[in-house]
Design a protein around this motif. Structure first.
Motif, short mmCIF file in Angstrom:
data_model
loop_
_atom_site.label_atom_id
_atom_site.label_comp_id
_atom_site.label_asym_id
_atom_site.label_seq_id
_atom_site.Cartn_x
_atom_site.Cartn_y
_atom_site.Cartn_z
N GLU A 1 0.91 -1.12 -0.01
CA GLU A 1 -0.14 -0.01 0.20
C GLU A 1 0.91 1.32 0.16
OE1 GLU A 1 -3.09 0.53 -0.41
OE2 GLU A 1 -3.98 -1.54 -0.13
N ALA A 2 2.05 0.99 0.91
CA ALA A 2 2.75 2.16 0.98
C ALA A 2 3.63 2.54 -0.55
CB ALA A 2 4.02 2.14 1.85
N GLU B 1 0.98 4.00 -3.02
CA GLU B 1 0.79 5.37 -2.70
C GLU B 1 2.09 6.20 -2.98
OE1 GLU B 1 -1.12 8.95 -1.84
OE2 GLU B 1 -1.70 6.82 -1.43
N GLN B 2 3.17 5.57 -3.18
CA GLN B 2 4.28 6.36 -3.64
C GLN B 2 4.50 6.27 -5.20
OE1 GLN B 2 8.05 4.66 -2.76
NE2 GLN B 2 9.31 5.96 -3.62
N ARG C 1 1.42 6.34 -6.96
CA ARG C 1 0.67 7.43 -6.93
C ARG C 1 1.05 8.81 -7.19
NH1 ARG C 1 -3.35 4.37 -3.76
NH2 ARG C 1 -4.77 3.36 -4.87
N THR C 2 1.80 9.21 -6.29
CA THR C 2 2.70 10.17 -6.16
C THR C 2 3.56 10.46 -7.35
OG1 THR C 2 2.78 10.26 -3.84
CG2 THR C 2 4.48 11.80 -4.77
#
Length: 611
Positions: free
Chosen positions: A309-310, A313-314, A316-317
């Motif tokens: 998940e982390a 998210e990275q 997505r960034t």
């Protein structure tokens, strides 16, 4: 200016890379064939006009035959020597050429044909006769099949009628001044304009500009100038001499800055173009990584869900950052394209920069309705083709109001031909007939009277203004001019150019409409004087033409139709008169002329205007 330089550099480089060097011998043959000797001899009146208007305000006019209108030219060999002295023969960069005092335009045409990387080749000439000869000669060359390969590049030379003290200098880099007969006052004023033009890199002049070489704006930063001398062959070069000395003035500073700015802008586009693929690749990689993480998480690796998940998210960034870079790059490219398109559109506008006072409101020029001439039917086209077939030149084909039109006359309506008086006056008769029928039918059109092409010549050029020559014209026509809305006056300027004068009684205006957008040359003053004399003679009282009566010479800013060749002036004048009779907006263009020529043949054959 930057976007224009960028676009010009890009297009010039591509055009130059794709073309082989033109053959000088082939260009010489074309110029010799289509630029004819004695094609632009000035009469005394026009020479005096050029002498008078070619000087700064307040300057004394030179004696006839010794002023700025004296005429010679650079030879074709001399043109190549001039191009080499300018450094234009090396090619491959943003540049434009101008000839101030271009005469019949041979040098302007040669530059365009011989230097394929030029963005523009511009001629500015004050004499209407020479300007008409230039556009006529280029029209002949452009219609020559043997020139087709040379003319594959977009655009064409620009031949501009006007004063070198008023013409726009934007975008010009190399300027030749035919200054042999110019005095110091004219040269000083011209130098002020040239030295203030930031894109001008080099000026060549037959006469040296008088010292000191100052700026028109004394507060502006000076530009460094290097002065050299070159030798150029001219038509007046004595036999046995290498040529005529030409003074070269090379500017430093601003010219190089403009080039650097253009180069930087081009690099910006290249960088932006390279950034797009990288940004898109980053987005794709990030999306692929995000998808892989989702698959692994869904496969039951519960212990690693938080890490995935982390990472997701990275990713997505990363995607957001990449998309932001992509948006920035695309916005930059869009801005560059928009600026380039705006510059290209601006370059197509009139070479002159109109004064604010010349920009008129939406009621100018006359005309309040749209008129779309219909296309001829196949049968009508066939009839026109039959009329235009070769035959006995003296054969009478048509007769309108006791004026015969022969096969020779009707042939002037073929492409590349000048209309003659017989064709124009018969068409004028059709306009009169149409206006009379519309008035009798009560149609909401202006009440019009149209004079023949001989009227203005009789009034103003026999050899000077003589009201008595035309005093009985309105009486014979049984017309009261002061009951009309419009009085239309065809004007034949020196048997070389057709224009139109208009007495607009409806709106209290004297108007001059020239398809070349030249000045009225005092013709509106003649019409003003005529109207006063006519009122005194017919009404027995003076006519007050006070401040509420205005004179208007239409320019490009007013949107009047613009002729772009040397032979359609009669068509533009005749169709302008027709549109005025119809109260129509003057929205026809040069592209309409072939159809309108054939339409006029059909209308004359039918002795009536068509819808």
């Amino acid at each position: 200016g930057t976007a224009k330089a960028m676009l010009g550099a890009l297009f010039s480089t591509v055009a130059y890379a794709r073309r082989t060097a033109p053959s000088p011998a082939h260009i010489d043959r074309l110029l010799a064939s289509h630029w004819r000797r004695f094609d632009a001899v000035l009469d005394d009146d026009e020479e005096a006009f050029v002498d008078r208007h070619g000087l700064p305000a307040g300057a004394a006019a030179p004696p006839l035959g010794h002023g700025s209108s004296a005429y010679g030219e650079v030879t074709r060999v001399g043109a190549r020597q001039l191009f080499a002295a300018f450094g234009l023969d090396s090619g491959g960069r943003h540049c434009s050429f101008a000839d101030l005092g271009s005469g019949t335009g041979a040098l302007v045409a040669q530059a365009w044909l011989e230097l394929p990387y030029l963005e523009r080749s511009v001629g500015v000439e004050l004499s209407p006769t020479r300007h008409a000869a230039a556009t006529r000669s280029w029209g002949r060359l452009a219609a020559d099949d043997s020139a087709a390969e040379l003319l594959r590049r977009p655009g064409e030379p620009e031949f501009t009628l006007g004063s070198m003290l008023e013409c726009g200098l934007c975008g010009l880099t190399h300027v030749y001044v035919a200054s042999l007969c110019m005095d110091d006052q004219l040269l000083s004023e011209l130098w002020g304009r040239l030295s203030a033009a930031p894109e001008v890199e080099c000026v060549a002049s037959l006469r040296a500009f008088p010292a000191p070489l100052g700026r028109a704006d004394a507060s502006a930063a000076p530009r460094a100038v290097a002065v050299e001398t070159a030798v150029v062959e001219t038509t007046w070069t004595p036999e046995g001499q290498a040529g005529t000395p030409v003074h070269l003035y090379r500017f430093g500073g601003r010219g190089r800055e403009a080039e650097a700015e253009a180069e930087a802008q081009s690099m910006s586009e290249a960088v932006a173009a390279e950034l797009l693929p990288a940004a898109r690749a980053a987005v794709e990689a990030a999306e692929e990584g995000a998808g892989r993480f989702r698959v692994e998480a869904a496969g039951g690796c519960e212990g690693e869900v938080a890490a995935h998940e982390a990472a997701l998210e990275q990713s997505r960034t990363s995607i957001s950052l990449a998309e932001a870079r992509l948006d920035e790059a695309e916005a930059g490219l869009a801005a560059l394209r928009e600026a380039a398109e705006a510059a290209a559109a601006a370059a197509e506008q009139e070479f002159f920069e109109p004064d604010a006072d010349d920009v008129l409101d939406e009621n100018f020029p006359p005309g309040r309705r749209r008129f779309e001439p219909r296309q001829l039917t196949e049968a009508e086209e066939a009839a026109v083709s039959e009329i235009l077939q070769p035959g006995n030149p003296a054969e009478k084909l048509i007769e309108i109001n006791n004026t015969p039109i022969t096969r020779k006359d009707i042939a002037t309506l073929k492409p590349l031909e000048w209309l003659n008086d017989e064709v124009i006056n018969c068409f004028v008769e059709l306009l009169r007939q149409h206006a009379s029928e519309a008035e009798q039918a009560g149609e909401p059109l202006p009440k019009v009277h149209i004079f023949s092409s001989l009227f203005y010549t009789k009034l103003a050029e026999s050899p000077e203004y003589t009201y008595g020559n035309v005093r009985r014209w309105t009486k014979r026509a049984k017309v009261d001019l002061f009951s009309r809305d419009l009085v239309i006056v065809p004007i034949n300027q020196g048997n070389s150019h057709w224009t139109l004068g208009l007495i607009n009684l409806r709106q209290k205006r004297f108007e001059f409409i020239d398809s070349m957008h030249g000045s009225d040359g005092g013709r509106l003053a003649v019409l003003r004087r005529y109207l006063k004399d006519e009122h005194q003679d017919k009404k027995g009282a003076p006519l007050d033409l006070g401040e509420d009566w205005v004179d208007i010479s239409y320019t490009a800013a007013d949107g009047t139709p613009r002729q772009t060749n040397g032979f359609d002036c009669g068509m533009f004048m005749s169709r302008t008169a027709e549109y005025l009779v119809r109260d129509a907006v003057l929205d026809f263009t040069q592209a309409d002329m072939p159809n309108l020529r054939r339409r006029m043949v059909f209308e004359l054959s039918q002795k009536a205007l068509t819808d």
